[in-house]
Design a protein around this motif. Structure first.
Motif, PDB file in Angstrom:
ATOM      1  N   SER A 191      -9.493   2.495   4.505  1.00  0.00           N
ATOM      2  CA  SER A 191      -9.260   3.438   5.600  1.00  0.00           C
ATOM      3  C   SER A 191      -8.486   2.717   6.706  1.00  0.00           C
ATOM      4  O   SER A 191      -8.887   1.637   7.143  1.00  0.00           O
ATOM      5  CB  SER A 191     -10.612   3.936   6.122  1.00  0.00           C
ATOM      6  N   TRP A 192      -7.344   3.308   7.137  1.00  0.00           N
ATOM      7  CA  TRP A 192      -6.530   2.756   8.223  1.00  0.00           C
ATOM      8  C   TRP A 192      -6.632   3.666   9.430  1.00  0.00           C
ATOM      9  O   TRP A 192      -6.905   4.854   9.293  1.00  0.00           O
ATOM     10  CB  TRP A 192      -5.068   2.668   7.815  1.00  0.00           C
ATOM     11  N   LYS A 193      -6.335   3.084  10.592  1.00  0.00           N
ATOM     12  CA  LYS A 193      -6.321   3.959  11.771  1.00  0.00           C
ATOM     13  C   LYS A 193      -5.095   4.878  11.675  1.00  0.00           C
ATOM     14  O   LYS A 193      -4.068   4.500  11.082  1.00  0.00           O
ATOM     15  CB  LYS A 193      -6.341   3.152  13.061  1.00  0.00           C
ATOM     16  N   PRO A 194      -5.188   6.091  12.255  1.00  0.00           N
ATOM     17  CA  PRO A 194      -4.072   7.030  12.155  1.00  0.00           C
ATOM     18  C   PRO A 194      -2.802   6.441  12.744  1.00  0.00           C
ATOM     19  O   PRO A 194      -2.833   5.794  13.789  1.00  0.00           O
ATOM     20  CB  PRO A 194      -4.544   8.231  12.981  1.00  0.00           C
ATOM     21  N   GLY A 195      -1.686   6.636  12.076  1.00  0.00           N
ATOM     22  CA  GLY A 195      -0.413   6.094  12.566  1.00  0.00           C
ATOM     23  C   GLY A 195       0.746   6.725  11.832  1.00  0.00           C
ATOM     24  O   GLY A 195       0.557   7.565  10.945  1.00  0.00           O
ATOM     25  N   ASN A 196       1.969   6.285  12.200  1.00  0.00           N
ATOM     26  CA  ASN A 196       3.182   6.864  11.599  1.00  0.00           C
ATOM     27  C   ASN A 196       3.526   6.123  10.316  1.00  0.00           C
ATOM     28  O   ASN A 196       4.467   5.340  10.266  1.00  0.00           O
ATOM     29  CB  ASN A 196       4.344   6.797  12.591  1.00  0.00           C
TER      30      ASN A 196
END
Ligand SMILES: Cc1cc2nc3c(=O)[nH]c(=O)nc-3n(C[C@H](O)[C@H](O)[C@H](O)COP(=O)(O)O)c2cc1C
Length: 196
Positions: free
Chosen positions: A11-16
């Motif tokens: 799981s990654w933090k939300p980003g572009n």
């Protein structure tokens, strides 16, 4: 164990993270006292087919943002591998300080319907008139109607088809440039009958 049971996710933090995107040279200015300029944009995309529309997302601090906000016109120039250096350079220097056409060794040429120049060396030039500006936060999304298109005639094959893929199209993914490679199918190939 089934193959899908071996696929692990993090799981990654939300980003572009959406990739790849097309790195394009957007030309603007050349009117109303604005000198011609180019900005590299990776956040561009088609958004509507009838009328034909696309969007570019530009940070307000960019010189090109000022120009496009004032003139409401720009050209999306799709580069080939031959313009890769210019794509990067136009994305790290500002038209406030540099004449980017001269510095990149690219040629401004007349657009068909608008006042900003096209980039002659780019194989596909899409002339756009801004219809809406959406202030999204860090970026303004300019939603624009495509009013004219020019293509390099040497990419037309004998059957009247535009073979854009022949010029070495660029993709931008996670901070790196790539040249598109092998063709693996065409639209709808998944439902076409296999040849015996
Ligand atoms: C590959 C690449 C993609 C970029 N994509 C964008 C983008 O989508 N939106 C944006 O505002 N800036 C983007 N930039 C940064 C601008 O191109 C850069 O700040 C440029 O120097 C602005 O030029 P200007 O001040 O002449 O307008 C990108 C830069 C690079 C190298």
């Amino acid at each position: 164990m089934a193959k899908r049971d071996r696929i692990e996710k993090q799981s990654w933090k939300p980003g572009n993270v959406l990739s790849p995107t097309p790195p394009v040279l957007v030309s603007c200015g050349g009117t109303g006292g604005w000198k011609p300029n180019m900005i590299t944009i990776a956040w561009a995309g088609n958004v509507c087919s009838d009328p034909p529309m696309l969007s570019i997302s530009v940070r307000p601090e960019r010189y090109s943002h000022e120009i496009i906000r004032a003139t409401r016109e720009f050209v999306v120039n799709v580069p080939s591998a031959g313009q890769a250096w210019a794509v990067d350079w136009c994305g790290v220097v500002s038209g406030r300080d540099e004449d980017k056409f001269a510095g990149a060794g690219l040629t401004p040429a007349p657009a068909l319907k608008l006042r900003p120049p096209i980039v002659l060396e780019c194989p596909l030039n899409i002339e756009c008139r801004v219809q809406k500006s959406l202030e999204l936060g860090s970026h303004t999304m300019f939603v624009a109607e495509v009013v004219a298109v020019q293509v390099s005639a040497d990419l037309m094959d004998g059957k009247g088809r535009f073979r854009l893929e022949k010029c070495g199209l660029l993709a931008f993914a996670h901070g790196q440039y790539f040249v598109l490679g092998r063709r693996i199918g065409r639209f709808g190939y998944s439902i076409r009958k296999r040849r015996r």
